[in-house]
Design a protein around this motif. Structure first.
Motif, short mmCIF file in Angstrom:
data_model
loop_
_atom_site.label_atom_id
_atom_site.label_comp_id
_atom_site.label_asym_id
_atom_site.label_seq_id
_atom_site.Cartn_x
_atom_site.Cartn_y
_atom_site.Cartn_z
N CYS A 178 0.83 -1.21 0.00
CA CYS A 178 0.00 0.00 0.00
C CYS A 178 0.87 1.26 0.00
O CYS A 178 2.03 1.23 0.38
CB CYS A 178 -0.92 0.01 1.22
N ARG B 120 -4.84 0.95 -8.19
CA ARG B 120 -4.87 1.23 -6.75
C ARG B 120 -6.18 1.90 -6.37
O ARG B 120 -6.70 2.74 -7.11
CB ARG B 120 -3.70 2.14 -6.36
N ILE C 229 -4.41 1.12 -2.08
CA ILE C 229 -4.39 -0.35 -1.95
C ILE C 229 -4.28 -0.97 -3.34
O ILE C 229 -5.11 -0.70 -4.21
CB ILE C 229 -5.65 -0.87 -1.24
N LYS D 38 -9.87 -2.45 2.84
CA LYS D 38 -8.99 -2.15 3.97
C LYS D 38 -9.32 -3.04 5.16
O LYS D 38 -8.42 -3.58 5.82
CB LYS D 38 -9.13 -0.67 4.35
#
Length: 672
Positions: free
Chosen positions: A292, A350, A354, A592
């Motif tokens: 990340c 992303r 992430i 997440k």
């Protein structure tokens, strides 16, 4: 640029890049060290590189292996094979990413050169050599001068006839093929265990081509052909000049459309950039959390590009277009395998920093081009059209391959599902569509990280294409969501009405609802004269014909209502309806949460082998003091209360050990 983009004022880290060479000092493993450039005697070199990146500002290690073309054109001899094997094993045992830079001439070939000036020929007729020869031989003097074991022969009047040539030098023939098999097996194993990536910077021949393919992920420079046999050798085999370059056999125009190469670059500068970009999506080691990074793109912004009912470019949905931002962070999406299986689009991007794998569906008509074979004078280039929203053999294989790659890279996946089904024509059935479609199920069943299937606006998921991505395939890892404007069902509404709401059913509805038809029906029932009945029936038929289009539309709408998100949610086939505009924020907090939650679940199950996934989740749920259904709150709880969770994991481990010790003591007492 990255620090400026995220608004950080801290200075750039020092010593961004360093490397140590891996040296073979004669042991079972390579050792780190240094030596003068160009002093290596083996045509294979390797380094452990440490890079400070936005994902790992403290540094990450990557193993690079490369052919040295200055040593016998980079060919693979026994020593090269052994060095490659040790370097790959070094990366695999340390769970580090492994990058292979390929430029070689394949397995090394050679002869016992010292015999060339000594061999003699026993002709059938000394006066007419064109009649052939009986054997090759050495004189007795030359034979006895050779080191023992150089040749195997039998005695003849002229000296010693040669039966086998062995030589004293190791690495000139079939032994190199044994080494090639060894490194082929190692590369296959490495792909299964660590991240492998190959960059083809020059020609890669024979075993060099297989190593590239066995590592699966391939970046190909436009002047780096991947071939099994050189074009001149093929011309000799065919008996005529058919091919005039290696690129005809394995250039990017061949290897991009067939799915061997994932990405094409113009030069080595672009190649290094592509390697670094790909590595940025990959964890620093196997089993580590995803790589990340901070993102300047607000996670709570709306997704501005909206898919339309008409065909559109699915890349715009993920990356954005025309000033409208897409699902992933601005500038983060990278497409791979673009030239193969074009009805499916795969890449990496992303979401709030992430890294994620992405699979989307092409809604437009695309062409599959099958090139002509220069070796066949009757061969012609074929262009096969492929409809949008349909899975074909090549795109099914591409989907399964991408899922497998993502799994081994430790990435969660976003599948933007928008398929109407599989292509089931005779050509595609013969083209193994069933086999490749089943591979999607196999890949998802084995997936070890979260998979989010999302039906985008105006998307639809039907029939067999639903089956191969249904969350019950891997219930622990897969979840399905849908935009309120999406649809899911077995057949499309128009097809359903042909089967379950046919014209007779539509006519019944007309006569039940239309006041004019109801009046005509009443008049017909009370009619006493045949002439009036004929006239009334004609009026009824005319009215039915007038109403048929609108009632067909109503029947189609009725069938469509069965496919909406409300019914999908009520039947439990999707987990929830997520509007497209807010999908970015929703899936960020879900990803997440799952990233941290799955890590704790794995720790708990390792601490106490008696726990299954549900049991580990119950432990975390009991510990959590926020709404378990609120992804954002749970994700923030795991981050803010990580110390408490870590202590709980230690406690579970201690209890499990005590229980195990107690059990072993009981078993020991029973044996006395």
């Amino acid at each position: 640029a990255y620090l400026k983009d995220i608004g950080e004022s801290k200075p750039m880290p020092s010593a961004l890049f360093s490397s140590v060479e891996l040296l073979d000092l004669g042991g079972d493993e390579l050792s780190t060290g240094s030596r003068e450039i160009g002093t290596n005697k083996v045509g294979m070199v390797a380094w452990v590189v440490t890079m400070k990146t936005p994902e790992y500002p403290a540094g990450r290690e990557v193993v690079f292996i490369a052919n040295d073309v200055t040593v016998q054109s980079g060919s693979f001899g026994v020593e090269e094979d052994e060095f490659y094997y040790k370097a790959s094993t070094y990366a695999r045992e340390r769970k580090l990413p492994r990058v292979y830079i390929s430029c070689n001439a394949g397995a090394r070939i050679g002869l016992v050169d010292e015999l060339k000036p000594k061999i003699k020929i026993k002709f059938n007729d000394d006066n007419n050599p064109s009649k052939g020869f009986e054997y090759l031989y050495l004189t007795d003097e030359d034979y006895k001068e050779l080191p023992e074991g150089t040749v195997i022969g039998h005695e003849v009047p002229e000296g010693w006839a040669l039966d086998d040539v062995i030589g004293t030098k190791h690495g000139i023939g079939v032994e190199n093929l044994q080494g090639s098999g060894k490194i082929a097996g190692e590369t296959s194993r490495a792909y299964d265990e660590i991240f492998t990536l190959s960059y083809v910077t020059g020609r890669s021949v024979g075993i060099g081509a297989y190593l590239v393919r066995l590592g699966q992920r391939v970046i190909q420079m436009k002047q780096g052909p991947i071939i099994l046999t050189g074009f001149s050798a093929l011309n000799k085999l065919l008996g005529r000049e058919v091919y005039n370059s290696q690129d005809q056999l394995g250039g990017p125009q061949i290897m991009i459309p067939n799915g061997v190469s994932h990405l094409q670059v113009d030069d080595d500068q672009a190649g290094i950039e592509a390697i670094l970009k790909w590595l940025s999506f990959v964890p620093e080691s196997v089993g580590a959390l995803p790589a990340c990074r901070s993102s300047s793109d607000p996670i709570d912004r709306p997704v501005e590009f909206r898919p339309t009912p008409t065909p559109y470019d699915p890349r715009n949905m993920m990356a954005g277009a025309n000033g409208m931002r897409g699902f992933f962070d601005v500038g983060s999406y990278e497409e791979y395998l673009a030239g193969w299986g074009k009805s499916v689009v795969v890449g990496r991007g992303r979401l709030g920093g992430i890294p994620m794998g992405a699979i989307a569906v092409e809604t437009r008509l695309v062409d599959k081009v099958i090139p002509a074979d220069p070796a066949d004078v009757n061969s012609r280039e074929a262009v096969l059209p492929q409809a949008g929203q349909v899975l074909f053999p090549d795109s099914s294989y591409k989907t399964a391959q991408a899922i497998r790659d993502f799994n081994l890279e430790g990435l969660p996946i976003m599948i933007f599902a928008n398929w109407r089904g599989f292509s089931g024509g005779s050509r595609d059935m013969a083209g193994e569509i069933l086999k490749f479609g089943a591979m999607i199920v196999d890949a998802l069943r084995e997936y070890e990280h979260p998979v989010y299937i999302y039906l985008p606006p105006h998307g639809e998921l039907r029939g067999g294409s639903w089956v191969v991505v249904d969350p019950t395939i891997n219930a622990e890892k897969m979840e399905m969501y849908a935009d309120p404007d999406s649809r899911g069902g077995i057949l499309e509404p128009a097809g359903i009405t042909e089967v379950k709401f046919r014209v007779p059913d539509q006519l019944k509805m007309m006569h039940r609802l239309d006041p004019i038809l109801k009046q005509l029906d009443a008049e017909l029932d009370s009619c006493d004269f045949d002439e009036d009945a004929v006239s009334l029936k004609e009026q009824i038929v005319a009215r039915e014909s007038l109403l048929k289009p609108v009632y067909l539309q109503a029947a189609t709408e009725f069938a469509d209502l069965h496919d909406k998100t409300g019914r999908m949610k009520a039947k439990g086939v999707i987990k929830g309806a997520v509007p497209w505009e807010s999908s970015r924020e929703y899936f960020f907090y879900l990803a997440k949460r799952r990233m941290v939650q799955d890590n704790y679940v794995a720790q708990l199950m390792n601490a106490d082998p008696s726990l299954d996934t549900d049991g580990a989740l119950e432990v975390l749920k009991d510990l959590c003091d926020v709404d378990w259904e609120d992804n954002k709150a749970v994700a923030e709880f795991f981050v803010s209360k990580s110390g408490e969770v870590d202590e709980k994991v230690k406690g579970v481990m201690a209890n499990a050990m005590e229980a195990l010790i107690g059990q072993l003591q009981e078993e020991l007492e029973a044996l006395k």
